[in-house]
Design an enzyme around this catalytic site. Structure first.
Site, PDB file in Angstrom:
ATOM      1  N   CYS A 197     -22.764  19.741  19.063  1.00  0.00           N
ATOM      2  CA  CYS A 197     -24.132  19.706  18.551  1.00  0.00           C
ATOM      3  C   CYS A 197     -24.186  19.374  17.067  1.00  0.00           C
ATOM      4  O   CYS A 197     -24.573  20.219  16.250  1.00  0.00           O
ATOM      5  CB  CYS A 197     -24.765  21.065  18.788  1.00  0.00           C
ATOM      6  SG  CYS A 197     -26.066  20.959  19.962  1.00  0.00           S
ATOM      7  N   GLU A 198     -23.721  18.207  16.692  1.00  0.00           N
ATOM      8  CA  GLU A 198     -23.804  17.740  15.303  1.00  0.00           C
ATOM      9  C   GLU A 198     -23.899  16.226  15.361  1.00  0.00           C
ATOM     10  O   GLU A 198     -23.158  15.586  16.126  1.00  0.00           O
ATOM     11  CB  GLU A 198     -22.537  18.122  14.511  1.00  0.00           C
ATOM     12  CG  GLU A 198     -22.455  19.581  14.191  1.00  0.00           C
ATOM     13  CD  GLU A 198     -21.593  19.890  12.964  1.00  0.00           C
ATOM     14  OE1 GLU A 198     -21.480  19.050  12.062  1.00  0.00           O
ATOM     15  OE2 GLU A 198     -21.042  21.006  12.938  1.00  0.00           O
ATOM     16  N   GLU A 246      10.583  13.485   5.416  1.00  0.00           N
ATOM     17  CA  GLU A 246       9.705  14.447   6.114  1.00  0.00           C
ATOM     18  C   GLU A 246       8.623  13.756   6.931  1.00  0.00           C
ATOM     19  O   GLU A 246       7.437  13.950   6.675  1.00  0.00           O
ATOM     20  CB  GLU A 246       8.954  15.314   5.100  1.00  0.00           C
ATOM     21  CG  GLU A 246       9.766  16.131   4.177  1.00  0.00           C
ATOM     22  CD  GLU A 246       8.904  16.629   2.993  1.00  0.00           C
ATOM     23  OE1 GLU A 246       7.679  16.437   2.977  1.00  0.00           O
ATOM     24  OE2 GLU A 246       9.497  17.217   2.100  1.00  0.00           O
ATOM     25  N   PRO A 247       8.976  12.940   7.912  1.00  0.00           N
ATOM     26  CA  PRO A 247       7.923  12.289   8.696  1.00  0.00           C
ATOM     27  C   PRO A 247       7.211  13.286   9.595  1.00  0.00           C
ATOM     28  O   PRO A 247       7.845  14.095  10.269  1.00  0.00           O
ATOM     29  CB  PRO A 247       8.685  11.273   9.548  1.00  0.00           C
ATOM     30  CG  PRO A 247      10.055  11.856   9.676  1.00  0.00           C
ATOM     31  CD  PRO A 247      10.325  12.613   8.405  1.00  0.00           C
ATOM     32  N   GLY A 248       5.892  13.270   9.574  1.00  0.00           N
ATOM     33  CA  GLY A 248       5.112  14.093  10.504  1.00  0.00           C
ATOM     34  C   GLY A 248       4.553  13.186  11.577  1.00  0.00           C
ATOM     35  O   GLY A 248       5.079  13.061  12.671  1.00  0.00           O
ATOM     36  N   TYR A 252      -1.833  15.404  14.366  1.00  0.00           N
ATOM     37  CA  TYR A 252      -3.063  15.962  13.803  1.00  0.00           C
ATOM     38  C   TYR A 252      -4.204  15.874  14.822  1.00  0.00           C
ATOM     39  O   TYR A 252      -5.364  15.691  14.455  1.00  0.00           O
ATOM     40  CB  TYR A 252      -3.423  15.269  12.472  1.00  0.00           C
ATOM     41  CG  TYR A 252      -2.249  15.238  11.512  1.00  0.00           C
ATOM     42  CD1 TYR A 252      -1.801  16.414  10.933  1.00  0.00           C
ATOM     43  CD2 TYR A 252      -1.567  14.056  11.230  1.00  0.00           C
ATOM     44  CE1 TYR A 252      -0.698  16.414  10.079  1.00  0.00           C
ATOM     45  CE2 TYR A 252      -0.471  14.046  10.381  1.00  0.00           C
ATOM     46  CZ  TYR A 252      -0.041  15.228   9.805  1.00  0.00           C
ATOM     47  OH  TYR A 252       1.043  15.229   8.971  1.00  0.00           O
ATOM     48  N   TYR A 296     -11.855  11.955   8.437  1.00  0.00           N
ATOM     49  CA  TYR A 296     -11.333  10.898   7.548  1.00  0.00           C
ATOM     50  C   TYR A 296     -11.872   9.515   7.902  1.00  0.00           C
ATOM     51  O   TYR A 296     -11.306   8.511   7.470  1.00  0.00           O
ATOM     52  CB  TYR A 296      -9.796  10.807   7.651  1.00  0.00           C
ATOM     53  CG  TYR A 296      -9.047  12.101   7.668  1.00  0.00           C
ATOM     54  CD1 TYR A 296      -8.890  12.856   6.509  1.00  0.00           C
ATOM     55  CD2 TYR A 296      -8.458  12.565   8.837  1.00  0.00           C
ATOM     56  CE1 TYR A 296      -8.175  14.037   6.539  1.00  0.00           C
ATOM     57  CE2 TYR A 296      -7.741  13.750   8.865  1.00  0.00           C
ATOM     58  CZ  TYR A 296      -7.604  14.484   7.719  1.00  0.00           C
ATOM     59  OH  TYR A 296      -6.894  15.646   7.746  1.00  0.00           O
ATOM     60  N   ARG A 329     -10.019  13.824  13.557  1.00  0.00           N
ATOM     61  CA  ARG A 329      -9.701  12.766  12.587  1.00  0.00           C
ATOM     62  C   ARG A 329     -10.849  11.794  12.324  1.00  0.00           C
ATOM     63  O   ARG A 329     -11.110  11.450  11.180  1.00  0.00           O
ATOM     64  CB  ARG A 329      -8.428  12.020  13.015  1.00  0.00           C
ATOM     65  CG  ARG A 329      -7.202  12.933  13.111  1.00  0.00           C
ATOM     66  CD  ARG A 329      -5.908  12.182  13.243  1.00  0.00           C
ATOM     67  NE  ARG A 329      -5.559  11.513  12.005  1.00  0.00           N
ATOM     68  CZ  ARG A 329      -5.733  10.234  11.779  1.00  0.00           C
ATOM     69  NH1 ARG A 329      -6.221   9.438  12.717  1.00  0.00           N
ATOM     70  NH2 ARG A 329      -5.409   9.712  10.617  1.00  0.00           N
ATOM     71  N   GLY A 355       5.017  10.471   5.362  1.00  0.00           N
ATOM     72  CA  GLY A 355       3.903   9.540   5.173  1.00  0.00           C
ATOM     73  C   GLY A 355       4.033   8.231   5.932  1.00  0.00           C
ATOM     74  O   GLY A 355       3.173   7.363   5.824  1.00  0.00           O
TER      75      GLY A 355
HETATM   76  N1  LLP Z   1       5.498  16.564   3.894  1.00  0.00           N
HETATM   77  C1  LLP Z   1       4.479  17.178   3.252  1.00  0.00           C
HETATM   78  C2  LLP Z   1       4.762  18.010   2.104  1.00  0.00           C
HETATM   79  C3  LLP Z   1       3.167  17.008   3.707  1.00  0.00           C
HETATM   80  O1  LLP Z   1       2.161  17.598   3.073  1.00  0.00           O
HETATM   81  C4  LLP Z   1       2.926  16.177   4.841  1.00  0.00           C
HETATM   82  C5  LLP Z   1       1.570  15.971   5.355  1.00  0.00           C
HETATM   83  C6  LLP Z   1       4.033  15.569   5.474  1.00  0.00           C
HETATM   84  C7  LLP Z   1       5.300  15.781   4.968  1.00  0.00           C
HETATM   85  C8  LLP Z   1       3.886  14.694   6.682  1.00  0.00           C
HETATM   86  O2  LLP Z   1       3.091  13.598   6.427  1.00  0.00           O
HETATM   87  P1  LLP Z   1       2.968  12.445   7.531  1.00  0.00           P
HETATM   88  O3  LLP Z   1       4.333  11.850   7.728  1.00  0.00           O
HETATM   89  O4  LLP Z   1       2.451  13.057   8.773  1.00  0.00           O
HETATM   90  O5  LLP Z   1       2.001  11.487   6.955  1.00  0.00           O
HETATM   91  N2  LLP Z   1      -4.435  15.478   8.836  1.00  0.00           N
HETATM   92  C9  LLP Z   1      -4.203  14.187   8.186  1.00  0.00           C
HETATM   93  C10 LLP Z   1      -2.820  14.103   7.597  1.00  0.00           C
HETATM   94  C11 LLP Z   1      -2.535  15.210   6.625  1.00  0.00           C
HETATM   95  C12 LLP Z   1      -1.118  15.190   6.134  1.00  0.00           C
HETATM   96  C13 LLP Z   1      -0.819  16.408   5.325  1.00  0.00           C
HETATM   97  N3  LLP Z   1       0.524  16.459   4.832  1.00  0.00           N
HETATM   98  C14 LLP Z   1      -4.453  13.091   9.199  1.00  0.00           C
HETATM   99  O6  LLP Z   1      -4.817  13.382  10.334  1.00  0.00           O
HETATM  100  O7  LLP Z   1      -4.339  11.903   8.864  1.00  0.00           O
END
Ligand code: LLP
Length: 417
Positions: A345-346, A274-276, A375, A317, A313, A231
Site C-alpha cells: 500500500c504505497e 570481499e565480493p558480495g 540484497y 536505489y 532494490r 563491489g
Molecule cells: N565489503 C564491505 C565492507 C561492504 O560494505 C560491502 C557492501 C561489500 C564488501 C560487498 O559489496 P558488493 O560486492 O556486494 O558490492 N544493498 C545494496 C548494496 C549495498 C552494499 C553494502 N556493502 C544493493 O542492493 O545494491
C-alpha cells in the site's frame, strides 16, 4: 509452460526441467529460486581471479545469508566477511571456522566487538574512536583497520563507500594517530582493508584504489593481509546486451601489482577481496504471480504479488532488474510499455517503470525478477504484514531442495508480548 518474455532461464537451463507453475503451487508465491550451478560457477571465478599464490576471496555474506547457500560457498573454498554478531552466528552455523571470518563492522557497541573477540575472529576497525575501544577490550591483541582509499565507485550514491562523502574508513592522514593508539594498547596491526563501493562494471577505480592502500601498507611492518574490498558488478541489463565485468582483465591487472608488492614487502603477504553481490546475484530469480492488469490515465499497469517488502532494490536505489514472463498459453509476445507494480500500500511500490513487456501478459501468468540473489531476501521484510517468501534451490542434479520456509501468520506475532 511457455516463456513469453526473456531468454536467460532458457539459455542457462535454469529450472532444469522443473515447471514454474508447479513450483509456485508447491512452495507459495512469491518464491526465491536459486540455481546451484550458477552459484558454484561464480564462486570459482572469484577463487581463480588471480594466480598470485596467497589469495583468499571472502564472500561478503550480507548479500545473502541463507545457510544452505553459505555451505556451498564454503565448500567452494571461500572465506567470509561479516558485519554483525548475527552474521558471525550464521557463518559459524554454516561451517565457517573463526579463522575463515573477517569482521568488518562500523559504529558498533562494545558488546558487538566482544562477541568477535571471544570467538577469535579478526576484526577491522573503522575509526580512531573505535580503535580506542578495541584497545580497551583486547589490549595486546591483533587488529585490522579499514582505511578510506579516497576513491569511490558504485551504482548509486547510497552504496559508494570510498571518498570524502562517506562515513566509512579511517582517513590515511590519521596514520600517526593510529600508530599512537596501537602502541598505547600494545596492539599489532595485522591487516588493512578498504571497500570503494558496490557494483562497478569498469575495473578502473578498483585498480586505481590499489596504489592508495598499498601506500598505506608500506607504513606498517607487521601486516599479514591486505583486503582490497568488494563491489564486483554483475550485468543487470542482460536483456539490453550489457557486457559482463571483464574478470580476466581485472585478474591480469591485479596479478603483477600483487606480486611486485609482495616482493617489495619481503613476504608472501595474503591478499583478500570481499565480493558480495557477485557470488549469489545471478543464481537467483524472484518468481511471483501476475494478479491484475489495469489502465489508469493512459498508463498501463501490470500488478503482481511481488511487493517491495520482498525486493527492495527498485524502490531503494531505482535499480533495474530484467523481467521474464511465463504463461500457460502460447500468447502473442508483442511488446508495449507496462509499469510493473506490487501489492504494497504505497505508490512507490514500483518494480519497473514503462518496461517493454508483452502486452498480452495477464492475470495467471508468472513474472520473474531476475538477478535477485544479492540484497534480495537479505533485505526483505514483512511490511504490510506480507510474508517473506520461501527459498528453493535447483540442485545440480535437477532436484529441488527447499532451503527456507515461507513466513506464517504465527511468525507475525512470534515476538509480541
Ligand atoms: N565489503 C564491505 C565492507 C561492504 O560494505 C560491502 C557492501 C561489500 C564488501 C560487498 O559489496 P558488493 O560486492 O556486494 O558490492 N544493498 C545494496 C548494496 C549495498 C552494499 C553494502 N556493502 C544493493 O542492493 O545494491
Amino acid at each position: 509452460m511457455n516463456t513469453l518474455h526473456g531468454t536467460f532461464t532458457q539459455e542457462t537451463n535454469f529450472f532444469k526441467g522443473n515447471d514454474v507453475f508447479d513450483l509456485i503451487k508447491q512452495y507459495g508465491s512469491p518464491l526465491y529460486i536459486y540455481n546451484e550451478d550458477i552459484l558454484r560457477a561464480r564462486c570459482k571465478e572469484m577463487k581463480n581471479l588471480v594466480t598470485y599464490s596467497n589469495f583468499v576471496p571472502h564472500y561478503s555474506i550480507k548479500a545473502n545469508t541463507n545457510i544452505h547457500l553459505l555451505k556451498i560457498v564454503h565448500e567452494e573454498g571461500l572465506h567470509a566477511d561479516v558485519m554483525s554478531p548475527g552474521e558471525i552466528y550464521l557463518a559459524l552455523e554454516s561451517g565457517f571456522k573463526p579463522e575463515e571470518l573477517f569482521f568488518i563492522p562500523n559504529n558498533v557497541t562494545p558488546e558487538d566487538m566482544q562477541y568477535a573477540i571471544d570467538r577469535g575472529i579478526t576484526t577491522s576497525i573503522d575509526s580512531l574512536d573505535q580503535l580506542e575501544l578495541y584497545g580497551e577490550l583486547n589490549p595486546g591483541g591483533k587488529v585490522a583497520i579499514r582505511f578510506n582509499p579516497g576513491v569511490g565507485a558504485g551504482h548509486h550514491e547510497k552504496v559508494v563507500t570510498g571518498g570524502k562523502k562517506t562515513k566509512f574508513g579511517v582517513n590515511p592522514e590519521y596514520i600517526p594517530e593510529v600508530k599512537r593508539i596501537l602502541e598505547s594498547y600494545n596492539l599489532t596491526l595485522v591487516g588493512i582493508n578498504q571497500h570503494i563501493g558496490s557494483l562497478f562494471m569498469d575495473a578502473a577505480p578498483y585498480i586505481e584504489s590499489l596504489s592508495s592502500i598499498l601506500d598505506i601498507a608500506r607504513q606498517f611492518d607487521d601486516l599479514e593481509f591486505i583486503d582490497l574490498g568488494g563491489g564486483f558488478g554483475i550485468p543487470y541489463h542482460k536483456q539490453d546486451g550489457e557486457n559482463r565485468l571483464d574478470i580476466n582483465a581485472l585478474g591480469e591487472a591485479l596479478n603483477p601489482v600483487l606480486e611486485a608488492f609482495a616482493e617489495e614487502y619481503g613476504k608472501n603477504i595474503q591478499f583478500q577481496i570481499e565480493p558480495g553481490r557477485y557470488i549469489p546475484c545471478e543464481s537467483c530469480l524472484l518468481l511471483g504471480q501476475v494478479t491484475a492488469t489495469k489502465t489508469n490515465a493512459d498508463h498501463n499497469y501490470l500488478g503482481c504479488d511481488i511487493g517491495f517488502n520482498t525486493l527492495q532494490r527498485p524502490i531503494m536505489y531505482d535499480s533495474h532488474h530484467d523481467i521474464e514472463i511465463y504463461s500457460k498459453e502460447n500468447k502473442d509476445a508483442t511488446l508495449a510499455p507496462l509499469t510493473v507494480v506490487g501489492n504494497i500500500c504505497e505508490s512507490g511500490d514500483i518494480l519497473a517503470k514503462d518496461r517493454m513487456l508483452p502486452a498480452s501478459t495477464s492475470r495467471g501468468d508468472l513474472i520473474a525478477m531476475m538477478d535477485a540473489g544479492a540484497y534480495g531476501y537479505s533485505m526483505a521484510s514483512c511490511y504490510n504484514q506480507r510474508f517473506r517468501p520461501a527459498e528453493i534451490l535447483i540442485c545440480s542434479d535437477g532436484s529441488v531442495k527447499q532451503i527456507r520456509k515461507r513466513d506464517t501468520f504465527e511468525d507475525l506475532i512470534r515476538n509480541m508480548l
